[in-house]
Write a protein that holds these residues in place. Structure first.
Motif, PDB file in Angstrom:
ATOM      1  N   UNK A 164     -18.330  33.168 -80.224  1.00  0.00           N
ATOM      2  CA  UNK A 164     -18.664  34.363 -79.450  1.00  0.00           C
ATOM      3  C   UNK A 164     -17.530  35.385 -79.540  1.00  0.00           C
ATOM      4  N   UNK A 165     -16.284  34.910 -79.490  1.00  0.00           N
ATOM      5  CA  UNK A 165     -15.146  35.807 -79.606  1.00  0.00           C
ATOM      6  C   UNK A 165     -15.138  36.564 -80.925  1.00  0.00           C
ATOM      7  N   UNK A 166     -15.427  35.864 -82.023  1.00  0.00           N
ATOM      8  CA  UNK A 166     -15.497  36.528 -83.327  1.00  0.00           C
ATOM      9  C   UNK A 166     -16.600  37.575 -83.343  1.00  0.00           C
ATOM     10  N   UNK A 167     -17.711  37.254 -82.695  1.00  0.00           N
ATOM     11  CA  UNK A 167     -18.798  38.225 -82.614  1.00  0.00           C
ATOM     12  C   UNK A 167     -18.422  39.454 -81.813  1.00  0.00           C
TER      13      UNK A 167
ATOM     14  N   UNK B 230     -24.711  26.306 -82.463  1.00  0.00           N
ATOM     15  CA  UNK B 230     -23.741  27.128 -81.709  1.00  0.00           C
ATOM     16  C   UNK B 230     -23.649  28.534 -82.307  1.00  0.00           C
ATOM     17  N   UNK B 231     -23.693  28.611 -83.626  1.00  0.00           N
ATOM     18  CA  UNK B 231     -23.698  29.921 -84.271  1.00  0.00           C
ATOM     19  C   UNK B 231     -24.909  30.741 -83.837  1.00  0.00           C
ATOM     20  N   UNK B 232     -26.076  30.098 -83.752  1.00  0.00           N
ATOM     21  CA  UNK B 232     -27.284  30.813 -83.333  1.00  0.00           C
ATOM     22  C   UNK B 232     -27.134  31.358 -81.916  1.00  0.00           C
ATOM     23  N   UNK B 233     -26.562  30.556 -81.022  1.00  0.00           N
ATOM     24  CA  UNK B 233     -26.341  31.009 -79.644  1.00  0.00           C
ATOM     25  C   UNK B 233     -25.351  32.178 -79.626  1.00  0.00           C
ATOM     26  N   UNK B 234     -24.232  32.041 -80.348  1.00  0.00           N
ATOM     27  CA  UNK B 234     -23.216  33.098 -80.370  1.00  0.00           C
ATOM     28  C   UNK B 234     -23.759  34.385 -80.980  1.00  0.00           C
TER      29      UNK B 234
ATOM     30  N   UNK C 186     -26.840  35.410 -80.883  1.00  0.00           N
ATOM     31  CA  UNK C 186     -27.712  36.024 -79.878  1.00  0.00           C
ATOM     32  C   UNK C 186     -26.898  36.752 -78.814  1.00  0.00           C
ATOM     33  N   UNK C 187     -25.823  36.123 -78.344  1.00  0.00           N
ATOM     34  CA  UNK C 187     -24.960  36.755 -77.335  1.00  0.00           C
ATOM     35  C   UNK C 187     -24.342  38.034 -77.897  1.00  0.00           C
TER      36      UNK C 187
ATOM     37  N   UNK D 281     -34.686  43.822 -74.760  1.00  0.00           N
ATOM     38  CA  UNK D 281     -35.854  43.015 -74.401  1.00  0.00           C
ATOM     39  C   UNK D 281     -36.411  42.290 -75.629  1.00  0.00           C
ATOM     40  N   UNK D 282     -36.393  42.972 -76.778  1.00  0.00           N
ATOM     41  CA  UNK D 282     -36.831  42.307 -78.010  1.00  0.00           C
ATOM     42  C   UNK D 282     -35.937  41.119 -78.336  1.00  0.00           C
ATOM     43  N   UNK D 283     -34.652  41.296 -78.101  1.00  0.00           N
ATOM     44  CA  UNK D 283     -33.727  40.200 -78.349  1.00  0.00           C
ATOM     45  C   UNK D 283     -33.937  39.063 -77.359  1.00  0.00           C
ATOM     46  N   UNK D 284     -34.291  39.417 -76.138  1.00  0.00           N
ATOM     47  CA  UNK D 284     -34.619  38.372 -75.168  1.00  0.00           C
ATOM     48  C   UNK D 284     -35.803  37.556 -75.664  1.00  0.00           C
ATOM     49  N   UNK D 285     -36.797  38.265 -76.216  1.00  0.00           N
ATOM     50  CA  UNK D 285     -37.952  37.557 -76.771  1.00  0.00           C
ATOM     51  C   UNK D 285     -37.541  36.650 -77.928  1.00  0.00           C
ATOM     52  N   UNK D 286     -36.531  37.087 -78.697  1.00  0.00           N
ATOM     53  CA  UNK D 286     -36.101  36.304 -79.847  1.00  0.00           C
ATOM     54  C   UNK D 286     -35.027  35.277 -79.506  1.00  0.00           C
ATOM     55  N   UNK D 287     -34.501  35.312 -78.272  1.00  0.00           N
ATOM     56  CA  UNK D 287     -33.374  34.447 -77.930  1.00  0.00           C
ATOM     57  C   UNK D 287     -33.655  33.464 -76.809  1.00  0.00           C
ATOM     58  N   UNK D 288     -34.619  33.777 -75.953  1.00  0.00           N
ATOM     59  CA  UNK D 288     -34.913  32.888 -74.831  1.00  0.00           C
ATOM     60  C   UNK D 288     -35.175  31.469 -75.298  1.00  0.00           C
TER      61      UNK D 288
END
Length: 482
Positions: free
Chosen positions: A112-115, A38-42, A44-45, A218-225
């Motif tokens: 996500x809120x903390x982020x 969950x931390x990894x997802x948050x 990335x967001x 876009x780089x983050x999309x590559x690293x997050x998809x």
């Protein structure tokens, strides 16, 4: 300027590396696999939103400082800081409302809120740090980086120890820069006194910075998809295992490239703006050779010690899967760092960030397609292969399109010689016994480092033997005259 920055930023990047590894050790043990996912997802967001709202301002601070002087400097600072304040007041409440309405679990929502809360705090800190870097104030920039890194890690670890869960690292990322802002922000805001916000200036910053921000997105999309798809197909535990392996390899290379890039980018901009073409080409070739000399063996070394490194660094629930993807991620980090911190500088120097955006669209699209194909078939290994392949496509796109704007030299001789040294290193490390854990890690890392250094010295890769001879000669000369 480059080498002054390299040595000046070394302590900060040593701290970055130690904290990066420490974060993997601490958070993979204090947090469950699901919370780590969950931390990894948050994360990335949070990073995607930061890039979409503030990164263009940070890029403008870094690029335009060298070209400003006198009254225009006050206009420069006022434009950037006032715009950052307006974006904060406009975007943060909207993002909070959207988060409140999205139907996700409370743990992920809190993370996500903390982020989100930390995004504008990091922006104001980043604006100050980018100014320090652009003006060559290495000590201030490095000191700020150390304080933010250590403070953020300590706070995040404290939260994780007390059971805050997935939000713990992100709380640290928010409070860390907040602790240093009272010491740096007042002085930076004084530089804006008497300044005027001109729309044409802001427009030029936006035209330059937004393509960079979109490119970073876009780089983050590559690293997050891959993480989002792993969440859909395999759940948060798989995301946690993949993110642990990704962080282990990527963090190692990322610290090196951030270190060299922090010194290299301002030096290249200064050489381009205020020097001759010959001086620029010499500086660029020197930087590229240094990147290869350090980055290539780091990537190969991480791949060679993936298993014992995972045993030592990562919690037991995550380490097996993490070790399997580490070699692929090490290669992808090398490709990504070479592109972002060197090859893509041609678009920055030529102020053609629109072309930078185009070069990033190609690998980003490939990444999404490859992940959609490979993740359902191969799970975390498919995600790693897709990421590595897309970064390779991105590197080729940057070379092909960047040469039409500013041809960044590629030191093929250095690449060949360092490649030979890496082959020798692998040949020496692979037959070593699998002792397991720290013993195997120390043995393989030590043998690999010694063999690589010896071969590089013999081959004089990147001129290291010549440099060593000059340093020894200078020391002997000082002793003789003393």
């Amino acid at each position: 300027m480059f080498w002054r920055g390299v040595w000046g930023y070394l302590p900060a990047n040593i701290i970055q590396g130690l904290v990066g590894f420490g974060a993997i050790v601490v958070f993979t043990r204090l947090m469950s696999a699901e919370d780590f996912g969950r931390y990894a997802i948050a994360f990335s967001v949070m990073t995607l939103i930061h890039v979409g709202t503030f990164s263009w301002l940070e890029a403008a601070m870094a690029r335009f400082w060298a070209a400003e002087e006198g009254q225009s400097l006050a206009d420069h600072f006022l434009t950037l800081y006032r715009t950052a304040a307006v974006v904060t007041l406009a975007a943060l409440p909207v993002a909070g409302l959207i988060l409140w309405a999205v139907p996700i679990g409370p743990g992920l929502k809190l993370a996500i809120g903390a982020g989100l809360v930390g995004i504008p705090i990091r922006c104001f800190a980043k604006l100050a740090q980018e100014r320090f870097r652009a003006s060559g104030e290495v000590t201030k920039s490095a000191g700020m980086d150390i304080a933010v890194t250590l403070g953020g890690f300590a706070i995040g670890a404290f939260c994780a120890f007390h059971g805050v869960g997935a939000a713990s690292p992100l709380i640290g990322l928010a409070i860390g820069p907040l602790l240093v802002l009272p010491f740096v922000l007042p002085g930076e805001l004084k530089r804006a006194r008497g300044g005027v916000l001109y729309r044409d200036r802001l427009g030029s910053y936006a035209r330059y910075g937004y393509p960079i921000a979109a490119g970073l997105g876009l780089s983050l999309i590559m690293a997050s998809t891959d993480r989002f798809l792993l969440e859909i197909y395999l759940g948060p535990a798989a995301v946690g295992a993949y993110h642990a392996g990704y962080s282990l390899a990527n963090r190692t290379l990322d610290v090196l490239f951030i270190w060299l890039g922090a010194a290299g980018t301002p030096a290249l901009i200064m050489a381009w703006e205020r020097g001759s073409r010959d001086a620029f080409m010499k500086a660029a070739r020197e930087q590229a050779s240094t990147f290869i000399l350090i980055g290539l063996p780091a990537a190969v070394g991480v791949a060679l010690v993936a298993r014992p490194l995972a045993d030592f660094m990562i919690g037991e629930d995550l380490r097996s899967v993490a070790a399997s993807v580490t070699p692929w991620i090490a290669l992808s980090a090398l490709l990504s760092g070479s592109t972002a911190y060197y090859l893509s500088q041609s678009f920055v120097l030529g102020r053609r960030t629109d072309r930078l955006l185009l070069t990033l669209c190609i690998p980003a699209g490939a990444n999404v397609i490859l992940n959609l194909i490979l993740v359902p078939m191969m799970g975390v290994m498919g995600a790693a292969i897709a990421t590595t392949t897309s970064f390779a496509i991105g590197l080729l796109a940057s070379i092909g399109m960047g040469r039409k704007i500013v041809a960044m030299p590629i030191p093929w001789d250095t690449l060949t010689r360092c490649g030979v040294a890496c082959v020798a290193m692998a040949a020496a490390v692979l037959p070593l016994p699998a002792l397991g854990g720290v013993a195997e890690l120390i043995l393989k890392a030590g043998v690999g480092a010694v063999v690589y250094a010896a071969v590089v010295m013999v081959l004089n890769a990147a001129g290291v033997r010549d440099l060593a001879a000059r340093l020894i000669g200078a020391r002997l000369s000082r002793r003789a005259t003393a």
